[in-house]
Design a protein around this motif. Structure first.
Motif, PDB file in Angstrom:
ATOM      1  N   VAL A   1       1.551   6.624  -6.851  1.00  0.00           N
ATOM      2  CA  VAL A   1       0.435   7.488  -7.246  1.00  0.00           C
ATOM      3  C   VAL A   1       0.787   8.944  -6.976  1.00  0.00           C
ATOM      4  O   VAL A   1       0.546   9.812  -7.818  1.00  0.00           O
ATOM      5  N   SER A   2       1.400   9.213  -5.844  1.00  0.00           N
ATOM      6  CA  SER A   2       1.803  10.590  -5.530  1.00  0.00           C
ATOM      7  C   SER A   2       2.839  11.083  -6.526  1.00  0.00           C
ATOM      8  O   SER A   2       2.772  12.220  -6.994  1.00  0.00           O
TER       9      SER A   2
ATOM     10  N   ALA B   1       4.303  14.263 -11.347  1.00  0.00           N
ATOM     11  CA  ALA B   1       4.865  14.253 -12.701  1.00  0.00           C
ATOM     12  C   ALA B   1       3.836  14.725 -13.719  1.00  0.00           C
ATOM     13  O   ALA B   1       4.164  15.451 -14.660  1.00  0.00           O
ATOM     14  N   SER B   2       2.577  14.328 -13.563  1.00  0.00           N
ATOM     15  CA  SER B   2       1.563  14.723 -14.545  1.00  0.00           C
ATOM     16  C   SER B   2       1.284  16.212 -14.483  1.00  0.00           C
ATOM     17  O   SER B   2       0.862  16.809 -15.477  1.00  0.00           O
ATOM     18  N   ALA B   3       1.556  16.840 -13.350  1.00  0.00           N
ATOM     19  CA  ALA B   3       1.354  18.287 -13.243  1.00  0.00           C
ATOM     20  C   ALA B   3       2.334  19.052 -14.127  1.00  0.00           C
ATOM     21  O   ALA B   3       2.100  20.206 -14.471  1.00  0.00           O
TER      22      ALA B   3
ATOM     23  N   ILE C   1       0.846  -1.202   0.000  1.00  0.00           N
ATOM     24  CA  ILE C   1       0.000   0.000   0.000  1.00  0.00           C
ATOM     25  C   ILE C   1       0.876   1.246   0.000  1.00  0.00           C
ATOM     26  O   ILE C   1       0.639   2.197  -0.763  1.00  0.00           O
ATOM     27  N   ASP C   2       1.918   1.254   0.846  1.00  0.00           N
ATOM     28  CA  ASP C   2       2.830   2.399   0.907  1.00  0.00           C
ATOM     29  C   ASP C   2       3.509   2.629  -0.444  1.00  0.00           C
ATOM     30  O   ASP C   2       3.628   3.769  -0.906  1.00  0.00           O
ATOM     31  N   THR C   3       3.959   1.547  -1.076  1.00  0.00           N
ATOM     32  CA  THR C   3       4.617   1.650  -2.381  1.00  0.00           C
ATOM     33  C   THR C   3       3.661   2.207  -3.430  1.00  0.00           C
ATOM     34  O   THR C   3       4.017   3.117  -4.200  1.00  0.00           O
ATOM     35  N   LEU C   4       2.443   1.680  -3.465  1.00  0.00           N
ATOM     36  CA  LEU C   4       1.456   2.171  -4.438  1.00  0.00           C
ATOM     37  C   LEU C   4       1.089   3.626  -4.180  1.00  0.00           C
ATOM     38  O   LEU C   4       0.951   4.407  -5.128  1.00  0.00           O
ATOM     39  N   ASN C   5       0.943   3.996  -2.907  1.00  0.00           N
ATOM     40  CA  ASN C   5       0.646   5.396  -2.587  1.00  0.00           C
ATOM     41  C   ASN C   5       1.769   6.314  -3.064  1.00  0.00           C
ATOM     42  O   ASN C   5       1.510   7.396  -3.597  1.00  0.00           O
TER      43      ASN C   5
END
Length: 118
Positions: A97-98, A103-105, A90-94
């Motif tokens: 995603v963050s 990066a998408s910004a 969960i920590d890795t996926l979070n």
């Protein structure tokens, strides 16, 4: 630290799992028929077949005796090592995603990458 199932957060769950890491080998569930009545048990069975029960799961008092072994198997599967592994995932996926959000910004066409109009 909260222990309510509805209120527990991942850090509390992680602390609980860390506190019992030494019991991480309790990953087996079986129906123990060695006594006068059968009981669903969670514990460890070693390579020689020796059983080391840690807890008995008894749903009979709730008129759900058939669920005892199912619940024991779930408890055995949700052992400290597995809980810690899931929290790590969960920590890795979070983090991914963050990172993807940051990066998408910066992509062309995003508000953060566009010069301010004015």
């Amino acid at each position: 630290m909260t222990t309510s199932c509805n209120e527990i957060d991942l850090q509390d769950l992680k602390a609980l799992a860390e506190a019992v890491k030494g019991w991480g080998n309790c990953t087996d569930a079986w129906l123990d028929t060695s006594e006068d009545y059968s009981a669903a048990v969670v514990g460890h069975i070693d390579e020689d077949g020796n059983a080391y029960p840690v807890t008995v799961i008894d749903c009979d008092q709730y008129c759900r005796g058939a669920d005892s072994l199912k619940l024991a198997k779930f408890y055995a599967a949700a052992n400290p090592a597995m809980v810690l592994r899931l929290i790590s995932m969960i920590d890795t996926l979070n983090a991914e995603v963050s990172g993807a959000g940051a990066a998408s910004a910066l992509l062309p066409g995003s508000e953060a990458a566009s010069p301010e109009k004015g």
